[in-house]
Enzyme design. Structure first.
Site, PDB file in Angstrom:
ATOM      1  N   LYS A 162      48.757  40.282  55.220  1.00  9.96           N
ATOM      2  CA  LYS A 162      48.434  39.898  53.850  1.00  9.96           C
ATOM      3  C   LYS A 162      49.672  39.642  52.995  1.00  9.96           C
ATOM      4  O   LYS A 162      49.564  39.126  51.876  1.00  9.96           O
ATOM      5  CB  LYS A 162      47.573  40.981  53.194  1.00  9.96           C
ATOM      6  CG  LYS A 162      46.203  41.149  53.840  1.00  9.96           C
ATOM      7  CD  LYS A 162      45.397  42.260  53.188  1.00  9.96           C
ATOM      8  CE  LYS A 162      45.028  41.920  51.758  1.00  9.96           C
ATOM      9  NZ  LYS A 162      44.211  42.975  51.136  1.00  9.96           N
TER      10      LYS A 162
ATOM     11  N   TYR B 145      38.797  34.028  41.882  1.00  6.57           N
ATOM     12  CA  TYR B 145      38.327  34.878  42.981  1.00  6.57           C
ATOM     13  C   TYR B 145      37.253  35.836  42.490  1.00  6.57           C
ATOM     14  O   TYR B 145      36.173  35.947  43.090  1.00  6.57           O
ATOM     15  CB  TYR B 145      39.502  35.662  43.580  1.00  6.57           C
ATOM     16  CG  TYR B 145      39.072  36.778  44.493  1.00  6.57           C
ATOM     17  CD1 TYR B 145      38.543  36.505  45.758  1.00  6.57           C
ATOM     18  CD2 TYR B 145      39.168  38.115  44.096  1.00  6.57           C
ATOM     19  CE1 TYR B 145      38.131  37.538  46.594  1.00  6.57           C
ATOM     20  CE2 TYR B 145      38.768  39.146  44.928  1.00  6.57           C
ATOM     21  CZ  TYR B 145      38.242  38.848  46.174  1.00  6.57           C
ATOM     22  OH  TYR B 145      37.828  39.872  46.988  1.00  6.57           O
TER      23      TYR B 145
ATOM     24  N   SER C 168      33.649  42.634  45.291  1.00  9.40           N
ATOM     25  CA  SER C 168      34.974  43.080  44.867  1.00  9.40           C
ATOM     26  C   SER C 168      34.904  43.770  43.518  1.00  9.40           C
ATOM     27  O   SER C 168      34.139  43.366  42.633  1.00  9.40           O
ATOM     28  CB  SER C 168      35.922  41.879  44.775  1.00  9.40           C
ATOM     29  OG  SER C 168      37.135  42.244  44.156  1.00  9.40           O
TER      30      SER C 168
END
Length: 320
Positions: free
Chosen positions: A180, A140, A116
């Site tokens: 999402k 995250y 990411s």
């Protein structure tokens, strides 16, 4: 056979779709369908089998024979940037990824995984696949960063006999993201806002940026999938790579592209949330030099091109 974890999710289901278009249906999808609405991402796709993510990792650890596995696309993860349960995040994103890596190192299957761009934190140190640029600011991002670090240590030791590729996705948007919710792309939300009340709502300016002029590297999901499949076809290529267009674009640009598609609508600026001040990426722009040096030469769609393709599908009922 090809395994796609997170195969009922956003990027994972788009990978499955692209594999189907290439005539590949020998696909095992791994996911967690606690949110059963994600099944809609699979109903138009052809796969060999489905397995729950917990059952899958149990089988991996026990030495279960999956047969001849060509590659694993590991897209599954807890992707919430607001989740601060570190034990939960590290178990699902870090430890899970390590177990799959060990299995691929043993079997020789290609390992293509989702990292990411969040590993770059606020981005003040730049967006190059280099330790000096990496400063994650949430759990995250830390889980993705730490796994990248683990990958680097494995590759540095040498003797790796399988392909290992990590992709640092920037701001991905496109079809199959509806599930999402609040984590869906701004293109998705702007579209819904225009349909609902004719106004796309953007944050006021911050960090020296004018209203709506904060920039992100918005990349269309089909471009991300093309990169994934290119590396599948080039198993000799390994490394960690940014996936973005290489050009930051403003939120105004995205909103204007959505308004243009509808032929009507306005932009409204709203108060910038106090809780996001100091913890918000006002600018991202992928440095894609490493990706180009690896041999990937295809162009990326602009915001105007990508948003049009997306809304053509989203608003015409061809898979959201």
């Amino acid at each position: 056979m090809i395994i796609v974890t997170g195969g009922a999710g956003f990027i994972g289901s788009n990978i499955v779709e692209a594999l189907n278009k290439k005539g590949k249906t020998d696909i095992l999808v791994i996911d967690d369908l606690t949110d059963g609405k994600k099944m809609h991402n699979l109903t138009d796709l052809d796969i060999l089998d489905y397995m729950d993510k917990d059952d899958f990792i149990t089988n991996i650890k026990s030495g279960y024979n999956f047969g001849n596995i060509e590659a694993i696309f590991h897209e599954g993860a807890c992707s919430s940037t607001t989740e601060w349960d570190g034990r939960f995040i590290m178990k699902n994103n870090f430890e899970y990824s390590k177990e799959l890596l060990k299995w691929c190192l043993k079997t020789g299957a290609q390992y293509i995984y989702a990292s990411s761009a969040s590993v770059y934190g606020t981005g003040k140190k730049g967006f190059i696949e280099n330790r000096s640029c990496e400063h994650p600011i949430n759990m995250y991002a830390y889980s993705k960063f730490q796994f990248d670090q683990y990958i680097r240590s494995v590759m540095k030791k040498g003797g790796v006999k399988c392909q290992i590729v990590g992709f640092r996705y920037f701001n991905v948007y496109g079809q199959r993201e509806t599930h999402k919710g609040t984590m869906s792309s701004v293109a998705f939300h702007f579209n819904n806002q225009i349909l609902t009340n004719g106004k796309a709502r953007l944050f006021e300016g911050t960090d020296g940026y004018k209203n709506g002029e904060q920039e992100r590297d918005f990349v269309y999901v089909e471009d991300c999938v093309r990169v994934n499949l290119w590396f599948l076809e080039h198993p000799e290529k390994s490394g960690i790579f940014n996936i973005g267009t290489g050009k930051g674009r403003s939120f105004n640009d995205v909103a204007n592209a959505v308004v243009k598609w509808h032929g009507s609508g306005n932009i409204e600026y709203i108060h910038f949330p106090d809780n996001l001040k100091g913890a918000y990426q006002s600018f991202t722009e992928a440095n894609i030099t490493a990706l180009r040096n690896a041999g990937y030469e295809k162009p990326f769609l602009s915001v105007e091109e990508g948003v049009k393709k997306y809304l053509d599908r989203l608003n015409n009922g061809d898979k959201d």
